[in-house]
Design an enzyme around this catalytic site. Structure first.
Site, PDB file in Angstrom:
ATOM      1  N   TYR A   1      -2.289   0.496   9.884  1.00 54.70           N
ATOM      2  CA  TYR A   1      -2.491  -0.182   8.604  1.00 54.70           C
ATOM      3  C   TYR A   1      -1.206  -0.161   7.785  1.00 54.70           C
ATOM      4  CZ  TYR A   1      -3.859  -0.879   3.762  1.00 54.70           C
ATOM      5  OH  TYR A   1      -3.910  -1.307   2.460  1.00 54.70           O
TER       6      TYR A   1
ATOM      7  N   THR B   1       0.815  -1.211   0.000  1.00 53.66           N
ATOM      8  CA  THR B   1       0.000   0.000   0.000  1.00 53.66           C
ATOM      9  C   THR B   1       0.850   1.262   0.000  1.00 53.66           C
ATOM     10  OG1 THR B   1      -1.560   1.301   1.338  1.00 53.66           O
ATOM     11  CG2 THR B   1      -0.127  -0.196   2.524  1.00 53.66           C
TER      12      THR B   1
END
Length: 327
Positions: free
Chosen positions: A144, A120
């Site tokens: 995250y 990501t």
């Protein structure tokens, strides 16, 4: 000799389902694992072997690998909601990091030579420059992003210790749906901006909340690089071909190298749909950087990735069409 399978973890989810379709279209033999916490069994083609379970269950994964020779793993299974990661960090380190470690150990023990990992842009945090390049500092600002960066570190260490290579693809904001209408974003209560905006346009929501208009951007709202999910699936096919050719492990951004603000996206959805839905301005959310735009030359050059759907209106049209199909 029977061709070996490509294991798609999270293959009943949004991106994983598009990946499974892309693999089938390329003549590959996908095999899907999904725990159906957010995915849908109905979206996996009936001729694709499907196993319901958790990639963090070593016995479960090991049995599958014993019975189905695996050439490569394309690993999507993860939790992905940034604000939720801030309030539930242990859940994210468990599902994203610890479970990936178990999956990778199974891969090493069964001689699986390649992994394409769903990473990501959140690993960059607040980048020093835009577009951000793969060798720029990784300073994630939320659990995250940290949970994903830890997996990148594990992959790099494993590739040093075993006959193993990987591609870590750092996605920017994935959006849209299969142009042929075979798959799309179906997760209940999804947090993707374009998904929420098209739901608002179709009357499935009572409008849309914008979290922060006081960022240091031209209109004050966050800027993101939106990439069509079908182009993202193609990048994984290209990464698989790259690894099969015996090339070294690689980390690539997957984005279009241009950004749109939240308010830009809302205006495009309103224009494409012809609906002027309510927009409510709220305070900032925890963990949101002001701008994230990909430098993508490495993916274009090393992987020979050539996007086909680099158009925000196309992304919105495909998302709208899928949302209408959902009813």
């Amino acid at each position: 000799m029977t061709r070996r399978h490509i294991l798609v973890t999270g293959g009943a989810g949004y991106i994983g389902s598009h990946m499974t379709l892309a693999l089938l279209g390329a003549g590959e033999r996908p095999l899907v694992i999904d725990n159906l916490s957010t995915g849908s069994r109905a979206i996996v083609p009936t001729d694709v072997p499907f196993f319901e379970g958790n990639v963090g269950d070593a016995d479960f994964v090991g049995r599958i690998m014993d019975e189905h020779p695996i050439e490569a793993i394309i690993h999507f299974a993860a939790s992905i909601v940034v604000p939720e990661s801030v309030t539930q960090p242990l859940a994210y380190y468990g599902n994203n990091t610890a479970n990936a470690r178990t999956l990778l150990e199974c891969a090493v023990n069964h001689g699986v030579p390649h992994v394409v990992f769903s990473s990501t842009a959140a690993v960059y945090g607040e980048p020093d420059r835009t577009p951000v390049e793969e060798d720029d500092p990784t300073r994630p600002i939320n659990p995250y992003g940290r949970s994903k960066l830890m997996v990148e570190w594990m992959l790099a260490d494993i590739a040093q210790a075993y006959p193993f290579s990987y591609a870590a693809l750092r996605y920017f904001n994935v959006a849209g749906a299969d142009p042929q209408g075979r798959a799309g974003q179906s997760t209940p209560n999804a947090t993707h901006l374009i998904k929420i905006a098209v739901q608002a346009a179709l009357g499935k929501r009572s409008g849309l909340d914008v979290y922060g208009t006081d960022y240091s951007t031209p209109d004050g709202s966050c800027i993101r690089d939106y990439v069509h999910v079908s182009d993202l699936a193609q990048a994984h096919l290209d990464a698989l071909d790259y690894l099969r050719a015996g090339k070294p492990s690689i980390t690539c951004n997957i984005g279009y190298a241009n950004g749109y603000s939240v308010l830009d996206v809302i205006n495009v959805v309103k224009r494409v749909s012809g609906v002027d839905f309510e927009v409510r301005i709220k305070g900032r959310r925890a963990g949101d950087p002001a701008a994230l735009i990909a430098a993508n030359q490495r993916a274009r050059t090393a992987l020979s990735w050539t996007p086909r759907y680099d158009d925000l209106e196309q992304i919105v049209r495909d998302a709208l069409a899928w949302e209408r199909r959902l009813g």
